[in-house]
Write an enzyme that holds these catalytic residues in place. Structure first.
Site, PDB file in Angstrom:
ATOM      1  N   HIS A   1       0.822  -1.207   0.000  1.00  0.00           N
ATOM      2  CA  HIS A   1       0.000   0.000   0.000  1.00  0.00           C
ATOM      3  C   HIS A   1       0.859   1.262   0.000  1.00  0.00           C
ATOM      4  O   HIS A   1       0.536   2.241  -0.695  1.00  0.00           O
ATOM      5  CB  HIS A   1      -0.926   0.007   1.211  1.00  0.00           C
ATOM      6  CG  HIS A   1      -2.036  -0.992   1.127  1.00  0.00           C
ATOM      7  ND1 HIS A   1      -3.021  -0.944   0.170  1.00  0.00           N
ATOM      8  CD2 HIS A   1      -2.316  -2.086   1.888  1.00  0.00           C
ATOM      9  CE1 HIS A   1      -3.868  -1.947   0.345  1.00  0.00           C
ATOM     10  NE2 HIS A   1      -3.461  -2.652   1.377  1.00  0.00           N
TER      11      HIS A   1
ATOM     12  N   HIS B   1       2.284   1.955  -3.430  1.00  0.00           N
ATOM     13  CA  HIS B   1       1.241   2.455  -4.338  1.00  0.00           C
ATOM     14  C   HIS B   1       0.869   3.896  -4.007  1.00  0.00           C
ATOM     15  O   HIS B   1       0.741   4.738  -4.905  1.00  0.00           O
ATOM     16  CB  HIS B   1       0.001   1.561  -4.258  1.00  0.00           C
ATOM     17  CG  HIS B   1      -1.046   1.921  -5.272  1.00  0.00           C
ATOM     18  ND1 HIS B   1      -2.022   2.855  -5.013  1.00  0.00           N
ATOM     19  CD2 HIS B   1      -1.251   1.486  -6.540  1.00  0.00           C
ATOM     20  CE1 HIS B   1      -2.792   2.976  -6.085  1.00  0.00           C
ATOM     21  NE2 HIS B   1      -2.350   2.166  -7.019  1.00  0.00           N
ATOM     22  N   GLU B   2       0.703   4.197  -2.735  1.00  0.00           N
ATOM     23  CA  GLU B   2       0.272   5.530  -2.314  1.00  0.00           C
ATOM     24  C   GLU B   2       1.343   6.597  -2.581  1.00  0.00           C
ATOM     25  O   GLU B   2       1.011   7.764  -2.836  1.00  0.00           O
ATOM     26  CB  GLU B   2      -0.069   5.522  -0.819  1.00  0.00           C
ATOM     27  CG  GLU B   2      -1.258   4.671  -0.423  1.00  0.00           C
ATOM     28  CD  GLU B   2      -2.588   5.294  -0.784  1.00  0.00           C
ATOM     29  OE1 GLU B   2      -2.673   6.533  -0.798  1.00  0.00           O
ATOM     30  OE2 GLU B   2      -3.537   4.539  -1.069  1.00  0.00           O
ATOM     31  N   SER B   3       2.616   6.212  -2.509  1.00  0.00           N
ATOM     32  CA  SER B   3       3.704   7.202  -2.577  1.00  0.00           C
ATOM     33  C   SER B   3       4.450   7.192  -3.907  1.00  0.00           C
ATOM     34  O   SER B   3       5.476   7.870  -4.026  1.00  0.00           O
ATOM     35  CB  SER B   3       4.705   6.943  -1.442  1.00  0.00           C
ATOM     36  OG  SER B   3       5.375   5.700  -1.644  1.00  0.00           O
TER      37      SER B   3
ATOM     38  N   ARG C   1      -2.878  -3.161  -6.421  1.00  0.00           N
ATOM     39  CA  ARG C   1      -2.363  -3.279  -5.051  1.00  0.00           C
ATOM     40  C   ARG C   1      -2.117  -4.746  -4.699  1.00  0.00           C
ATOM     41  O   ARG C   1      -1.094  -5.094  -4.094  1.00  0.00           O
ATOM     42  CB  ARG C   1      -3.355  -2.665  -4.058  1.00  0.00           C
ATOM     43  CG  ARG C   1      -3.482  -1.154  -4.126  1.00  0.00           C
ATOM     44  CD  ARG C   1      -4.628  -0.666  -3.248  1.00  0.00           C
ATOM     45  NE  ARG C   1      -4.917   0.746  -3.421  1.00  0.00           N
ATOM     46  CZ  ARG C   1      -4.488   1.715  -2.629  1.00  0.00           C
ATOM     47  NH1 ARG C   1      -3.736   1.435  -1.581  1.00  0.00           N
ATOM     48  NH2 ARG C   1      -4.815   2.982  -2.854  1.00  0.00           N
TER      49      ARG C   1
END
Length: 282
Positions: free
Chosen positions: A136, A139-141, A260
Site C-alpha cells: 500500500h 502504491h500511495e507514494s 495493489r
C-alpha cells in the site's frame, strides 16, 4: 513480407501454440492472480507463460495460457499457512521489493526508517502483514517518491482540509507516505508518536521534511486503522485495501484494487512468506 520472414513468424506462432498445453478465456471478475491461483500456478509462472500480457488492463475475452507444454497437470492450491514472524527483512530484500515494480532503488535511510519502526510504531509482527503494509505504501507514494500531495505542494491547497480553529498560516494537506490529511489527524498522529497533540499540528511540514516521520505517520495510520482488523490478521489482503481506500477500490474490487494485490503478491514472495496470497476482504 518476404517468404523467409513469413516463415519465421509462422514458426514462432506454431511454437507458442504448441508450448501452451491449456488455455483459458478471461471472464468478468477475473484478474491475473485469480486465474493463476485457480489453475495451480504461481504468479511468476503465469507471467512467464504469458509474455507481454498487461495484467493492469486485463480485457474480457482474452485467451491466456494456464499450462505450458512441459508442465504437469496443476494440483490444487495449498491453503494459507499461519503467519510467522520470519527473519528480519534485509536491505537487499527491501530494494528488491521496491524495484520489482520499476521504482527507483531506495536509499539506506529509507530502509532504516522502515525497518527500525514497523514493530514499535506499526504494531506489525510478521512478514505477511509487513508485505501488506509496504504494498500500500509503494502504491500511495509512487514508490517512495512522494511525501507530499503533489497537487498541493506548491500552492498548499489553502481552501481545502480546513477545520474550525485551524491557524490561517498552517495547511493540513496530505503528507507522509500514506498522505496524512486534516488537522485532527495531525493532532492524533502527534499524540500517538510524541505524547503531544500540538507538535505536528504546529509544524505539519515536519512530516514531509523527515524520512522517519513520513514512515511513522504511515505506521500510526496502520496501527490505528488497519492492524487489528480480523481479515488483515487472517491474511486477507482485500481487508487492508478496504480499510485504506475502500470507498474507491472495494465492493466490488475495482480501481487500484488488483494493482495493489499484485504488488502484495510479489512483495510477499520477496519477503520469504511461503503461502498463497489471499485477495479476500475487499
Amino acid at each position: 513480407m518476404k517468404a523467409v520472414e513469413l516463415s519465421l513468424v509462422l514458426l514462432c506462432l506454431v511454437y507458442y501454440v504448441h508450448s501452451c498445453a491449456q488455455t483459458y478465456t478471461v471472464n468478468s471478475g477475473d484478474y491475473c492472480w485469480k486465474i493463476a491461483n485457480d489453475h495451480g500456478l504461481t504468479l511468476d509462472k503465469f507471467y512467464q507463460i504469458n509474455p507481454g500480457l498487461n495484467c493492469n488492463n486485463l480485457q474480457l475475452g482474452v485467451v491466456v495460457c494456464v499450462r505450458d507444454g512441459g508442465q504437469s497437470p496443476p494440483s490444487p492450491p495449498s491453503p494459507p499457512s499461519p503467519p510467522s514472524p520470519g527473519g528480519k527483512i534485509s536491505f537487499g530484500q527491501f530494494v528488491n521489493a521496491v524495484t520489482a515494480f520499476g521504482y527507483p532503488s531506495p536509499s539506506q535511510d529509507k530502509y532504516n526508517a522502515f525497518i527500525n519502526n514497523y514493530q514499535t510504531k506499526g504494531g506489525i509482527t510478521n512478514n505477511r502483514e509487513l508485505a501488506m503494509f509496504l504494498a500500500h505504501i509503494l502504491h500511495e507514494s509512487g514508490g517512495l517518491k512522494f511525501k507530499e500531495e503533489t497537487r498541493c505542494k506548491d500552492n498548499k491547497c489553502p481552501n481545502e482540509y480546513r477545520s474550525p480553529g485551524d491557524p490561517g498560516n498552517k495547511f493540513y494537506y496530505g503528507r507522509g507516505y500514506i498522505q496524512l490529511t486534516w488537522s485532527y489527524n495531525y493532532k492524533a498522529a502527534s499524540q500517538y508518536l510524541f505524547g503531544d497533540p500540538n507538535r505536528l499540528f504546529n509544524d505539519p511540514d515536519a512530516v514531509s521534511r523527515s524520512e522517519e516521520l513520513s514512515w511513522n505517520t504511515a505506521f500510526y495510520f496502520w496501527k490505528v486503522n488497519v492492524h487489528s482488523d480480523p481479515g488483515v490478521q487472517n491474511g486477507q489482503f482485500g481487508s487492508s485495501t478496504k480499510k485504506i481506500n475502500g470507498a474507491y477500490d472495494c465492493s466490488p474490487c475495482r480501481g487500484s484494487c488488483n494493482t495493489r494485490f499484485e504488488m502484495y503478491s510479489k512483495i510477499l514472495k520477496v519477503f520469504g512468506v511461503q503461502e498463497n496470497p489471499n485477495p479476500a476482504g475487499c
